[in-house]
Design a protein around this motif. Structure first.
Motif, PDB file in Angstrom:
ATOM      1  N   UNK A 131      46.799  31.146 -22.862  1.00  0.00           N
ATOM      2  CA  UNK A 131      45.721  31.207 -23.861  1.00  0.00           C
ATOM      3  C   UNK A 131      45.465  29.860 -24.514  1.00  0.00           C
ATOM      4  N   UNK A 132      45.887  28.777 -23.856  1.00  0.00           N
ATOM      5  CA  UNK A 132      45.727  27.440 -24.433  1.00  0.00           C
ATOM      6  C   UNK A 132      44.714  26.632 -23.611  1.00  0.00           C
ATOM      7  N   UNK A 133      44.305  25.513 -24.189  1.00  0.00           N
ATOM      8  CA  UNK A 133      43.218  24.752 -23.579  1.00  0.00           C
ATOM      9  C   UNK A 133      43.534  23.268 -23.651  1.00  0.00           C
ATOM     10  N   UNK A 134      43.408  22.588 -22.496  1.00  0.00           N
ATOM     11  CA  UNK A 134      43.451  21.122 -22.451  1.00  0.00           C
ATOM     12  C   UNK A 134      42.054  20.679 -22.002  1.00  0.00           C
ATOM     13  N   UNK A 135      41.179  20.284 -22.941  1.00  0.00           N
ATOM     14  CA  UNK A 135      39.762  20.131 -22.607  1.00  0.00           C
ATOM     15  C   UNK A 135      39.349  18.978 -21.675  1.00  0.00           C
ATOM     16  N   UNK A 136      39.975  17.774 -21.702  1.00  0.00           N
ATOM     17  CA  UNK A 136      39.383  16.707 -20.873  1.00  0.00           C
ATOM     18  C   UNK A 136      39.305  17.095 -19.393  1.00  0.00           C
ATOM     19  N   UNK A 137      38.095  17.088 -18.856  1.00  0.00           N
ATOM     20  CA  UNK A 137      37.909  17.612 -17.500  1.00  0.00           C
ATOM     21  C   UNK A 137      36.932  16.786 -16.688  1.00  0.00           C
ATOM     22  N   UNK A 138      37.409  15.618 -16.219  1.00  0.00           N
ATOM     23  CA  UNK A 138      36.527  14.862 -15.315  1.00  0.00           C
ATOM     24  C   UNK A 138      36.102  15.732 -14.132  1.00  0.00           C
ATOM     25  N   UNK A 139      34.936  15.442 -13.576  1.00  0.00           N
ATOM     26  CA  UNK A 139      34.453  16.264 -12.454  1.00  0.00           C
ATOM     27  C   UNK A 139      35.417  16.192 -11.276  1.00  0.00           C
ATOM     28  N   UNK A 140      36.285  15.191 -11.272  1.00  0.00           N
ATOM     29  CA  UNK A 140      37.295  15.044 -10.220  1.00  0.00           C
ATOM     30  C   UNK A 140      38.581  15.800 -10.559  1.00  0.00           C
ATOM     31  N   UNK A 141      38.539  16.726 -11.513  1.00  0.00           N
ATOM     32  CA  UNK A 141      39.778  17.324 -12.043  1.00  0.00           C
ATOM     33  C   UNK A 141      40.633  18.040 -10.982  1.00  0.00           C
ATOM     34  N   UNK A 142      40.009  18.456  -9.896  1.00  0.00           N
ATOM     35  CA  UNK A 142      40.758  19.134  -8.834  1.00  0.00           C
ATOM     36  C   UNK A 142      41.639  18.181  -8.032  1.00  0.00           C
ATOM     37  N   UNK A 216      50.995  15.779 -24.676  1.00  0.00           N
ATOM     38  CA  UNK A 216      49.583  16.081 -24.937  1.00  0.00           C
ATOM     39  C   UNK A 216      49.423  17.147 -26.004  1.00  0.00           C
ATOM     40  N   UNK A 217      48.329  17.049 -26.717  1.00  0.00           N
ATOM     41  CA  UNK A 217      47.970  18.097 -27.672  1.00  0.00           C
ATOM     42  C   UNK A 217      47.174  19.178 -26.933  1.00  0.00           C
ATOM     43  N   UNK A 218      47.447  20.435 -27.251  1.00  0.00           N
ATOM     44  CA  UNK A 218      46.658  21.548 -26.698  1.00  0.00           C
ATOM     45  C   UNK A 218      45.953  22.254 -27.851  1.00  0.00           C
ATOM     46  N   UNK A 219      44.921  23.015 -27.528  1.00  0.00           N
ATOM     47  CA  UNK A 219      44.242  23.805 -28.565  1.00  0.00           C
ATOM     48  C   UNK A 219      44.063  25.234 -28.031  1.00  0.00           C
ATOM     49  N   UNK A 220      43.764  26.176 -28.921  1.00  0.00           N
ATOM     50  CA  UNK A 220      43.539  27.542 -28.419  1.00  0.00           C
ATOM     51  C   UNK A 220      42.322  27.589 -27.494  1.00  0.00           C
ATOM     52  N   UNK A 221      42.413  28.408 -26.466  1.00  0.00           N
ATOM     53  CA  UNK A 221      41.314  28.519 -25.496  1.00  0.00           C
ATOM     54  C   UNK A 221      40.170  29.333 -26.117  1.00  0.00           C
ATOM     55  N   UNK A 222      38.960  28.774 -26.157  1.00  0.00           N
ATOM     56  CA  UNK A 222      37.841  29.570 -26.678  1.00  0.00           C
ATOM     57  C   UNK A 222      37.624  30.810 -25.800  1.00  0.00           C
TER      58      UNK A 222
END
Ligand code: FAD
Length: 470
Positions: A131-142, A216-222
Motif C-alpha cells: 500500500x506504499x508508493x515510490x512516485x519517480x517513474x521515468x518512462x524507462x522504469x521497466x 528512500x522515502x515512501x508515501x501512501x499509495x493513492x
C-alpha cells in the motif's frame, strides 16, 4: 586540463580478479554491450567491465584505480540519454548490476533501503504490495536502475505532483574515488546538519562517488486515478491550456504533451492506429489521483472547463479504469523507443516555466524551418519539460555533425535560458551536453563545479569527461 591515464595492464587485471573473482570480469566481445547507452549512436567501450557484488569490493577497486590512475565509469542499466556511462577514456566500466537487492522496506517509517542495481519498476511493484508508493517513474522504469535514477536525478510522468528522485532520497552510502566509504546523511525526513551532501550526490552523474546503498522515502499509495485524454487542433493551444489547468486550482498527478508527429511515431511503433491524426495538432494526457473519488471527478470538471476554452478536436475521453488508463499511457510511454529505435536523432531535454511552453515550442519549430530539420516534441508539459527530438532524415552529414550542434542547438538553449529555463530537466549533462554548459553558467559558477569535482576526486579518475565543459 590534460590528464594522462594509465592503461589496464595484465597485472592490474589480476589484481581486479583477486578482488571480485574471475566470473565478474569481462574482457571479451561481451564488452560491446557496455560501450553504449541510449544516447544517439555513441560507442565508447571500457577496457574491462567489472561487476562487483558488494560495497567493500567497490572500495577496493577504487583504491586500486586511484593509485594506478585508471579511469572508472559507473554503469547502471545503460538507458541514459546524455551519455553519462560512456567510457570515453576506456579504463574500468564498473557495472552495478550485481548490487540488485531491496535490503529493507520499513513500513513503520515509510522508508526503503535498496542497492543501486534494483530496477525502478520492481521497487515500485514491491512497495505497492504494502500500500506504499515510490512516485519517480521515468518512462524507462521497466529497465533503468534506481542507482542510475539517483545519479541522474530522474523525473518522469508523476514529477509534476510528486517531484523528482531528489525529493525521495534521505541518505546514501557512497564510495569515494579514493575508496573511502561515507554516509551522506541520515535516515530522517529532516536534516539540517551541515552541507547537504546527499543532494549534492543526487544528479552528480557518477562523477563524485559511487552510490552503493540508497535510503528512500515512501508515501501512501493513492487509491484512485482518473485520466483524461484531449486532442487539440493546435499544439500551441495544448501548451497554453497546461498552465491554465493549474490556475484553475487543480494539481494533476501527470500532465503530458505529445505533438502530432510524436503520436504518429508511437502508432507506427506499436503497429496500431489509436488516433486518426490528420487534424490533430497535439494531445494532452491529464491524470488526477487521490483517495476520494468525488474530489477527483470535481477536478476533472475543472480541467474540462479549461479545455473548453480551446479548439478541441472531438470530446475529451475519460479513462476511469486501470485497463483503460494503461491503454492510453502505452502510446506515451513508447515514444522514447519509437523515436530512438527508428531514426538518427539528437534529443534535447529543455525545461521552462510551464506558462512559457508555447513560446519554446514555437521557437523550436522556427529553428527547425531555418535549419531544415524535423523536430518531434513531447514531454512532461506540467513541469514545462519539452523533449525536443531533432531528426536527421535526409540532412547531409556535415549539417548534422556541424551546423545542428554548433548553431541550431545553441540557439534553442539560449532561448530556453531567456525564458527562465534550463538545458536539462531530467536527462543530465553527461557527455553530449557538457559543451553547452557555458550557455547556462558563467566562469565563477563553472569554477565552483570544477572545485567540487577536484575536492571529491583530485586525480579525476571517476567518470572523467562528463558534465564539465572541455
Ligand atoms: C525510452 C526511454 C525513456 C526514458 N524516460 C525518462 C523519463 O521519463 N525521465 C527521466 O528522467 N529519464 C528518462 N530516461 C533516461 C534514463 O532512463 C534515466 O536517465 C535513468 O535514470 C538512467 O538509469 P540507468 O540505470 O540506465 O543509468 P545509466 O544510463 O547506466 O547511467 C546514467 C548515469 O548514472 C551513473 N551511474 C549509474 N549508476 C550509478 C551509481 N550506482 N553510482 C554513481 N553513478 C551511477 C553513470 O555513470 C551515468 O553517468 C529514459 C530513457 C529511455 C531510453
Amino acid at each position: 586540463m590534460i590528464i594522462m591515464y594509465n592503461r589496464v595492464t595484465n597485472q592490474l587485471l589480476d589484481k581486479i580478479i583477486s578482488i571480485v573473482g574471475n566470473n565478474e570480469v569481462i574482457i571479451d566481445e561481451r564488452i560491446k554491450e557496455y560501450a553504449h547507452d541510449m544516447t544517439e549512436d555513441y560507442n565508447f567501450p571500457p577496457e574491462v567491465v567489472v561487476k562487483p557484488q558488494n560495497t567493500s569490493q567497490i572500495s577496493e577497486i577504487l583504491k586500486l584505480a586511484n593509485e594506478e590512475k585508471i579511469p572508472v565509469t559507473p554503469i547502471g542499466a545503460r538507458t541514459g540519454l546524455s551519455g553519462g556511462m560512456l567510457c570515453v577514456y576506456g579504463g574500468i566500466g564498473l557495472s552495478l548490476e550485481k548490487l540488485n537487492q531491496i535490503i529493507e522496506i520499513d513500513n513503520d517509517n515509510l522508508q526503503a533501503t535498496v542497492e543501486p542495481g534494483v530496477i525502478t519498476q520492481f521497487l515500485q511493484n514491491e512497495v505497492e504490495k504494502l500500500g506504499l508508493y515510490y512516485p519517480p517513474d521515468p518512462s524507462s522504469k521497466g529497465s533503468c536502475f534506481i542507482g542510475g535514477n539517483v545519479a541522474e536525478n530522474a523525473g518522469g510522468l508523476h514529477a509534476v505532483k510528486y517531484g523528482t528522485t531528489k525529493d525521495y532520497i534521505l541518505n546514501l552510502e557512497v564510495v569515494l574515488p579514493n575508496g573511502e566509504i561515507i554516509q551522506t546523511g541520515a535516515n530522517t525526513l529532516k536534516n539540517s546538519t551541515g552541507y547537504h551532501l546527499t543532494q549534492l550526490l543526487v544528479g552528480s552523474e557518477g562523477t563524485l562517488g559511487i552510490i552503493t546503498k540508497i535510503t528512500l522515502k515512501l508515501i501512501p499509495l493513492p487509491k484512485y486515478r482518473l485520466l483524461l485524454k484531449a486532442n487539440f487542433t493546435s499544439p500551441y493551444d495544448a501548451c497554453k491550456a497546461v498552465s491554465q489547468i493549474f490556475q484553475n486550482n487543480v494539481l494533476p498527478s501527470a500532465l503530458e504533451f505529445m505533438e502530432k508527429d510524436a503520436i504518429d511515431f508511437g502508432q507506427k511503433y506499436l503497429h496500431s492506429l489509436i488516433e486518426d491524426t490528420q487534424n490533430i495538432g497535439a494531445q494532452l494526457l491529464i491524470e488526477v489521483d487521490g483517495n476520494h473519488l468525488d474530489n477527483l471527478y470535481q477536478d476533472i470538471e475543472k480541467i474540462y472547463e479549461v479545455l473548453l476554452k480551446f479548439n478541441l478536436l472531438g470530446e475529451p475521453i475519460l479513462a476511469d479504469t486501470y485497463e483503460k488508463q494503461e491503454e492510453i499511457w502505452k502510446l506515451r510511454r513508447c515514444l522514447g523507443h519509437a523515436v530512438k529505435g527508428t531514426t538518427i536523432y539528437k534529443e534535447e531535454d529543455t525545461v521552462v516555466p510551464r506558462a512559457k511552453l508555447a513560446d519554446l515550442l514555437a521557437f523550436v519549430k522556427n529553428i527547425g524551418k531555418e535549419y531544415g530539420f524535423q523536430s518531434v516534441c513531447y514531454g512532461h508539459a506540467g513541469d514545462g519539460n519539452l523533449h525536443v527530438n531533432i531528426i536527421k532524415n535526409d540532412l547531409d552529414d556535415k549539417t548534422w555533425k556541424e551546423t545542428i550542434p554548433f548553431y541550431a542547438i545553441p540557439k534553442i538553449f539560449e532561448f530556453t535560458k531567456k525564458l527562465g529555463g534550463t538545458i536539462s530537466g531530467e536527462h543530465g549533462i553527461g557527455w553530449v551536453q557538457k559543451n553547452y554548459m557555458p550557455i547556462m553558467f558563467n566562469k565563477t559558477h563553472l569554477d565552483l563545479f570544477k572545485g567540487i569535482k577536484r575536492l571529491f576526486d583530485p586525480n579525476h579518475i571517476l567518470n572523467p569527461g562528463k558534465i564539465l565543459p572541455n
